[in-house]
Motif scaffolding. Sequence first.
Motif, PDB file in Angstrom:
ATOM      1  N   ALA A   2       0.636  -1.125   0.146  1.00 17.12           N
ATOM      2  CA  ALA A   2       0.028   0.109   0.176  1.00 17.12           C
ATOM      3  C   ALA A   2       0.669   1.254  -0.048  1.00 17.12           C
ATOM      4  CB  ALA A   2      -1.219   0.042   1.095  1.00 17.12           C
ATOM      5  N   THR A   3       2.069   1.354   0.461  1.00 14.86           N
ATOM      6  CA  THR A   3       2.852   2.462   0.906  1.00 14.86           C
ATOM      7  C   THR A   3       2.342   3.458   1.956  1.00 14.86           C
ATOM      8  OG1 THR A   3       2.132   3.962  -0.732  1.00 14.86           O
ATOM      9  CG2 THR A   3       3.640   2.116  -1.579  1.00 14.86           C
ATOM     10  N   PRO A   4       3.069   4.105   2.363  1.00 14.07           N
ATOM     11  CA  PRO A   4       2.177   5.186   3.548  1.00 14.07           C
ATOM     12  C   PRO A   4       1.445   6.036   2.612  1.00 14.07           C
ATOM     13  CG  PRO A   4       4.565   5.706   3.306  1.00 14.07           C
ATOM     14  CD  PRO A   4       4.389   4.319   2.649  1.00 14.07           C
ATOM     15  N   LEU A   5       1.414   6.125   1.297  1.00 14.80           N
ATOM     16  CA  LEU A   5       0.610   7.142   0.426  1.00 14.80           C
ATOM     17  C   LEU A   5      -1.020   6.637   0.591  1.00 14.80           C
ATOM     18  CD1 LEU A   5       3.102   8.205  -2.436  1.00 14.80           C
ATOM     19  CD2 LEU A   5       2.383   9.190  -0.237  1.00 14.80           C
ATOM     20  N   ARG A   6      -1.082   5.286   0.586  1.00 10.64           N
ATOM     21  CA  ARG A   6      -2.455   4.732   0.402  1.00 10.64           C
ATOM     22  C   ARG A   6      -3.015   4.260   1.591  1.00 10.64           C
ATOM     23  NH1 ARG A   6      -1.950   7.127  -2.818  1.00 10.64           N
ATOM     24  NH2 ARG A   6      -2.426   7.376  -5.468  1.00 10.64           N
ATOM     25  N   GLN A   7      -2.204   3.790   2.777  1.00  7.49           N
ATOM     26  CA  GLN A   7      -2.596   3.357   3.820  1.00  7.49           C
ATOM     27  C   GLN A   7      -1.430   3.808   5.081  1.00  7.49           C
ATOM     28  OE1 GLN A   7      -4.222  -0.509   4.069  1.00  7.49           O
ATOM     29  NE2 GLN A   7      -2.197  -1.188   4.683  1.00  7.49           N
ATOM     30  N   ARG A   8      -1.967   4.055   5.992  1.00 10.79           N
ATOM     31  CA  ARG A   8      -0.917   4.642   7.382  1.00 10.79           C
ATOM     32  C   ARG A   8      -1.425   3.899   8.537  1.00 10.79           C
ATOM     33  NH1 ARG A   8      -0.713  10.289   8.514  1.00 10.79           N
ATOM     34  NH2 ARG A   8       1.190  10.452   8.752  1.00 10.79           N
ATOM     35  N   PRO A   9      -1.032   2.471   8.842  1.00  2.26           N
ATOM     36  CA  PRO A   9      -1.372   1.497   9.480  1.00  2.26           C
ATOM     37  C   PRO A   9      -1.336   2.460  11.098  1.00  2.26           C
ATOM     38  CG  PRO A   9       0.072   0.513   8.027  1.00  2.26           C
ATOM     39  CD  PRO A   9      -0.018   2.145   7.677  1.00  2.26           C
ATOM     40  N   LEU A  10      -0.572   3.160  11.603  1.00  2.00           N
ATOM     41  CA  LEU A  10      -0.310   3.499  12.642  1.00  2.00           C
ATOM     42  C   LEU A  10      -1.627   4.413  13.289  1.00  2.00           C
ATOM     43  CD1 LEU A  10       3.588   4.809  12.984  1.00  2.00           C
ATOM     44  CD2 LEU A  10       2.484   2.626  13.704  1.00  2.00           C
ATOM     45  N   THR A  11      -2.051   5.260  12.183  1.00  2.00           N
ATOM     46  CA  THR A  11      -3.295   5.846  12.213  1.00  2.00           C
ATOM     47  C   THR A  11      -4.405   4.759  12.456  1.00  2.00           C
ATOM     48  OG1 THR A  11      -3.913   6.085  10.353  1.00  2.00           O
ATOM     49  CG2 THR A  11      -2.467   7.853  11.218  1.00  2.00           C
ATOM     50  N   MET A  12      -4.407   3.694  12.028  1.00  2.00           N
ATOM     51  CA  MET A  12      -5.508   2.802  12.097  1.00  2.00           C
ATOM     52  C   MET A  12      -5.411   1.948  13.341  1.00  2.00           C
ATOM     53  SD  MET A  12      -4.970   2.121   8.096  1.00  2.00           S
ATOM     54  CE  MET A  12      -6.545   1.383   7.509  1.00  2.00           C
TER      55      MET A  12
END
Length: 355
Positions: A172-182
């Motif tokens: 996903a890369t941080p441009l499509r998904q930021r797991p720490l915010t999820m």
Amino acid sequence: MTEPTWSPATTAVTAGRPEHVPDAPLNVPITMAATYVAGGDVEYGRYGNPTWTAFEEALGALEGGRCLSFASGLAVVATVLDLVGQGATVVAPRHAYNGTVMQLADLESRGRVVVNLVDITDTDAVVKACDDAALVWLESPTNPALEVADIETIAAAAHEAGTYVVVDNTFATPLRQRPLTMGADLVVHSATKYLSGHADAVLGAVVVADDQLYDVLKGRRDLIGAIPGTLEAWVALRGLRTLHLRVERAESNAQALVGRLRAHRAIAEVRYPGFGGIVSIVLNGGADGADLLTHGTRLWVHATSLGGVESSLERRRRWKSEPATIPDGLVRLSVGIEDVEDLWTDLSVVLDGLA
Ligand SMILES: *Cc1c(COP(=O)(O)O)cnc(C)c1O
């Protein structure tokens, strides 16, 4: 003055640069150093390097946490799995990246951990499995099945159960998904893929929000020595500067190809999560049809790995370690940033011959 919050495209370009002072270089140099003059914070080449730090600042800013770079993606996987207590349970996707599943199998065969492989799209089952697990390993989308996990729901349930949550965010890369915010505790990357993006460096990274966890991981890296190469870190940072452009172009190319692939008679199934540049197709002709495709294209290069500027493809089951639940005739396409009509011409000539 409060700093404005820059958008990811700006962060990719600006983070990890030297301060804007007269005659400062715009880019952090490649610092080849095995040791440093005593009395400072770093001391030795295994404990830190300014070129690694620049890459780590940039990726940390993109993911919203603190980053540590490693020798490879799998060095990160090994380091994180090594934190799991003796005999504890690890929940992981049955279709996680092959090397991750192999590491888990190796740990289990030596009695280190108990592994519970799950269908990552079955959120209820994953949530239940978290109950008696120390760690839930997520990868979303998965490689190469392209399954997507409900990270937020799983992370919330995992935390109720006292379970740590890792997300491999390579696809996903941080441009499509930021797991720490999820809700994830750790984000793992094979920087070999999209982050560096030019198929010229092997590198891994982990990003965490928690300072204590950062210190633990830094301590493990110092001790084990799975450190990045300085040149690799520099090359990856150079690549990271154009991450947003490359991801946008690979994604729009992939989206344009998906409809045409779905309509093609030689193809039984097209898997695409709706974003990113990876598309998996299942050929009607099974393994033989897939091999004819991977050997028949001229523009698309037959190679493993993904996320580079150049389009590549491979039949995943050519690897003995790929699970039997991945179809024999599945070809993973890593869509690059070339002209999409050229990409389609090259693919369709071979596909038409198979139909
Ligand atoms: C390639 C890959 C890895 C392993 O990374 P290396 O840099 O090759 O060690 C881990 N996870 C995913 C999803 C990958 O695609």
